[in-house]
Design an enzyme around this catalytic site. Structure first.
Site, mmCIF file in Angstrom:
data_model
loop_
_atom_site.group_PDB
_atom_site.id
_atom_site.type_symbol
_atom_site.label_atom_id
_atom_site.label_comp_id
_atom_site.label_asym_id
_atom_site.label_seq_id
_atom_site.Cartn_x
_atom_site.Cartn_y
_atom_site.Cartn_z
ATOM 1 N N HIS A 1 0.893 -1.273 0.059
ATOM 2 C CA HIS A 1 0.022 -0.050 -0.030
ATOM 3 C C HIS A 1 0.751 1.124 0.048
ATOM 4 O O HIS A 1 2.134 1.037 0.081
ATOM 5 C CB HIS A 1 -0.789 -0.067 1.131
ATOM 6 C CG HIS A 1 -0.421 -0.254 2.505
ATOM 7 N ND1 HIS A 1 0.737 0.539 2.920
ATOM 8 C CD2 HIS A 1 -0.497 -1.419 3.468
ATOM 9 C CE1 HIS A 1 1.109 0.096 4.216
ATOM 10 N NE2 HIS A 1 0.610 -1.203 4.398
ATOM 11 N N HIS B 1 4.193 1.308 2.198
ATOM 12 C CA HIS B 1 5.211 0.689 1.748
ATOM 13 C C HIS B 1 5.852 1.596 0.654
ATOM 14 O O HIS B 1 7.033 1.714 0.443
ATOM 15 C CB HIS B 1 4.947 -0.747 1.082
ATOM 16 C CG HIS B 1 4.187 -1.806 2.046
ATOM 17 N ND1 HIS B 1 2.963 -1.993 1.844
ATOM 18 C CD2 HIS B 1 4.650 -2.387 3.115
ATOM 19 C CE1 HIS B 1 2.592 -2.868 2.895
ATOM 20 N NE2 HIS B 1 3.690 -3.127 3.480
ATOM 21 N N LYS C 1 5.474 3.492 11.728
ATOM 22 C CA LYS C 1 4.179 2.847 12.293
ATOM 23 C C LYS C 1 4.498 1.720 13.004
ATOM 24 O O LYS C 1 3.944 1.482 14.091
ATOM 25 C CB LYS C 1 3.471 2.463 11.022
ATOM 26 C CG LYS C 1 2.658 0.861 11.030
ATOM 27 C CD LYS C 1 1.370 1.247 10.725
ATOM 28 C CE LYS C 1 0.395 0.248 11.309
ATOM 29 N NZ LYS C 1 0.654 -1.063 11.046
ATOM 30 N N LEU D 1 -1.986 3.337 7.282
ATOM 31 C CA LEU D 1 -2.115 2.168 6.521
ATOM 32 C C LEU D 1 -1.642 0.924 6.904
ATOM 33 O O LEU D 1 -0.565 1.031 7.630
ATOM 34 C CB LEU D 1 -1.502 2.719 5.039
ATOM 35 C CG LEU D 1 -2.124 3.955 4.243
ATOM 36 C CD1 LEU D 1 -1.465 4.107 3.037
ATOM 37 C CD2 LEU D 1 -3.639 3.547 4.077
ATOM 38 N N SER D 2 -2.316 -0.140 6.498
ATOM 39 C CA SER D 2 -1.741 -1.385 6.929
ATOM 40 C C SER D 2 -2.173 -2.529 6.391
ATOM 41 O O SER D 2 -3.515 -2.589 6.060
ATOM 42 C CB SER D 2 -2.024 -1.784 8.759
ATOM 43 O OG SER D 2 -2.023 -3.057 8.903
ATOM 44 N N SER D 3 -1.426 -3.647 6.019
ATOM 45 C CA SER D 3 -1.786 -4.563 5.189
ATOM 46 C C SER D 3 -3.389 -5.423 5.969
ATOM 47 O O SER D 3 -4.188 -5.760 5.197
ATOM 48 C CB SER D 3 -0.927 -5.580 4.802
ATOM 49 O OG SER D 3 0.290 -5.057 4.210
ATOM 50 N N ARG D 4 -3.292 -5.340 7.108
ATOM 51 C CA ARG D 4 -4.124 -5.857 7.989
ATOM 52 C C ARG D 4 -5.567 -5.247 7.819
ATOM 53 O O ARG D 4 -6.606 -5.672 8.395
ATOM 54 C CB ARG D 4 -3.751 -6.156 9.357
ATOM 55 C CG ARG D 4 -2.847 -7.079 9.520
ATOM 56 C CD ARG D 4 -2.524 -7.596 10.911
ATOM 57 N NE ARG D 4 -1.471 -8.648 10.933
ATOM 58 C CZ ARG D 4 -0.286 -9.026 11.148
ATOM 59 N NH1 ARG D 4 0.353 -7.838 11.305
ATOM 60 N NH2 ARG D 4 0.112 -10.165 11.031
HETATM 61 P P1 AMP Z 1 4.997 -5.113 6.438
HETATM 62 O O1 AMP Z 1 4.734 -5.428 5.075
HETATM 63 O O2 AMP Z 1 3.788 -4.801 7.330
HETATM 64 O O3 AMP Z 1 6.097 -6.146 7.181
HETATM 65 O O4 AMP Z 1 5.666 -3.555 6.434
HETATM 66 C C1 AMP Z 1 6.790 -3.452 5.701
HETATM 67 C C2 AMP Z 1 7.369 -2.243 6.105
HETATM 68 O O5 AMP Z 1 6.524 -0.928 5.865
HETATM 69 C C3 AMP Z 1 7.655 -2.009 7.521
HETATM 70 O O6 AMP Z 1 8.983 -1.337 7.599
HETATM 71 C C4 AMP Z 1 6.603 -1.095 8.000
HETATM 72 O O7 AMP Z 1 6.718 -0.355 9.059
HETATM 73 C C5 AMP Z 1 6.289 -0.249 6.759
HETATM 74 N N1 AMP Z 1 5.012 0.500 6.868
HETATM 75 C C6 AMP Z 1 3.957 -0.310 7.039
HETATM 76 N N2 AMP Z 1 2.582 0.466 7.015
HETATM 77 C C7 AMP Z 1 3.122 1.491 6.948
HETATM 78 C C8 AMP Z 1 2.566 2.898 7.002
HETATM 79 N N3 AMP Z 1 1.268 3.146 7.256
HETATM 80 N N4 AMP Z 1 3.409 3.977 6.927
HETATM 81 C C9 AMP Z 1 4.790 3.764 6.871
HETATM 82 N N5 AMP Z 1 5.323 2.489 6.822
HETATM 83 C C10 AMP Z 1 4.499 1.400 6.968
#
Ligand code: AMP
Length: 287
Positions: free
Chosen positions: A34, A37, A149, A184-187
């Protein structure tokens, strides 16, 4: 953009890049990309000659009963986004490639991994620390980019990089939010329409508490009010705590900059967030 799935191919690509004098920025992810990332990718592209991204849903950072199987996977769409952004190489290893038979080593970051998410998710940060150490050793980037985040994760990665002399710069990137403030979050994809509306109250309650503490309100009282607001909004709070941004030790009063951390469940989705609480705001202006 090239896509590789083995450490051998990754090393070949990285070796060739280095031989041409290119400096490498690295963005590790679990996919389902998203704008959060992509802000890491943009920051890396701005500062470095080429960017390596990885997608790996790391099984060792999920506890029993957590959402490993349900975690969203959309490699083709993710690859398109990364390619359009200008990423040079995408590394998508299998679990077998990362953890071949006989794998036995764990990286554990002591005190920093104990509180907050470490309490709710025992073993989670050992899984994160181990996989990030492996990825940093595999890619050998000049810098790696992580989101604020996941502040505790960022702090742990800074610590392990320094402790293990990995020689990689760790860059923290500010949280990207939806218009209504939800990080924002994948979840977030797990949220029903109704839950999605409620979810916006999490950053709102967090900010209200941060502003109160910065204005000099009692920390414990403010956190108790925040906790009740979360419950009233329909969350099951897991923690709402003021802590030192670097040591993650509890901050009972606001004497210097601190961060406010929250985790709460909404239905079956676990949401986390954090904001800065500026100490100087606690001092009333003198004129
Ligand atoms: P993930 O795919 O959830 O493991 O996240 C991969 C990277 O993206 C990690 O460094 C997270 O902290 C970062 N990330 C996830 N969500 C956000 C966001 N809303 N804003 C900035 N970075 C993010």
């Amino acid at each position: 953009m090239q896509i590789v799935r083995t450490v051998r191919e990754l090393r070949e690509w990285v070796g060739a890049s280095r031989a041409e004098g290119r400096r490498i920025g690295f963005v590790p992810t679990m996919g389902a990309l998203h704008a959060g990332h992509m802000s890491l990718v943009e920051a890396a592209l701005q500062a470095y000659d080429t960017v390596v991204a990885s997608i790996f849903v790391n099984p060792t950072q999920f506890g029993p009963g957590e959402d490993l199987d349900a975690y969203p996977r959309q490699e083709a769409a993710d690859a398109k986004l990364l390619e359009r952004a200008g990423v040079g190489l995408l590394f998508v290893p299998s679990a077998q490639e990362m953890y071949p038979e006989g794998f036995a080593t764990t990286v554990s970051v002591g005190r920093l991994a104990k509180p907050l998410c470490g309490e709710d998710r025992p073993g989670h940060f050992d899984g994160v620390a181990t996989v990030v150490t492996k990825l940093l050793n595999q890619v050998c980037p000049n810098a790696a980019f992580f989101g604020e985040k996941d502040w505790q994760q960022l702090t742990i990665i800074r610590r392990l990089t320094a402790d293990l002399d990995l020689g990689v710069e760790i860059v923290g990137v500010p949280t990207v939010r939806e218009e209504d403030g939800l990080a924002l979050s994948s979840r977030n994809a797990y949220l029903s329409k109704e839950e999605r509306q409620t979810a916006a109250k999490l950053p709102e309650i967090l900010r209200t508490a941060a502003v109160s503490i910065a204005a000099g309100e009692q920390v414990a009282d403010t956190l108790a009010v925040g906790w009740r607001s979360l419950e009233e909004a329909g969350f099951v709070p897991q923690y709402l705590e003021l802590r030192d941004p670097h040591t993650l030790e509890p901050a009972e009063t606001l004497g210097r900059p601190a961060r406010l951390f929250v985790a709460a469940r909404l239905g079956k989705t676990r949401l986390i967030d954090n904001v800065e609480v500026a100490a100087e705001a606690a001092t009333p202006p003198t004129n």
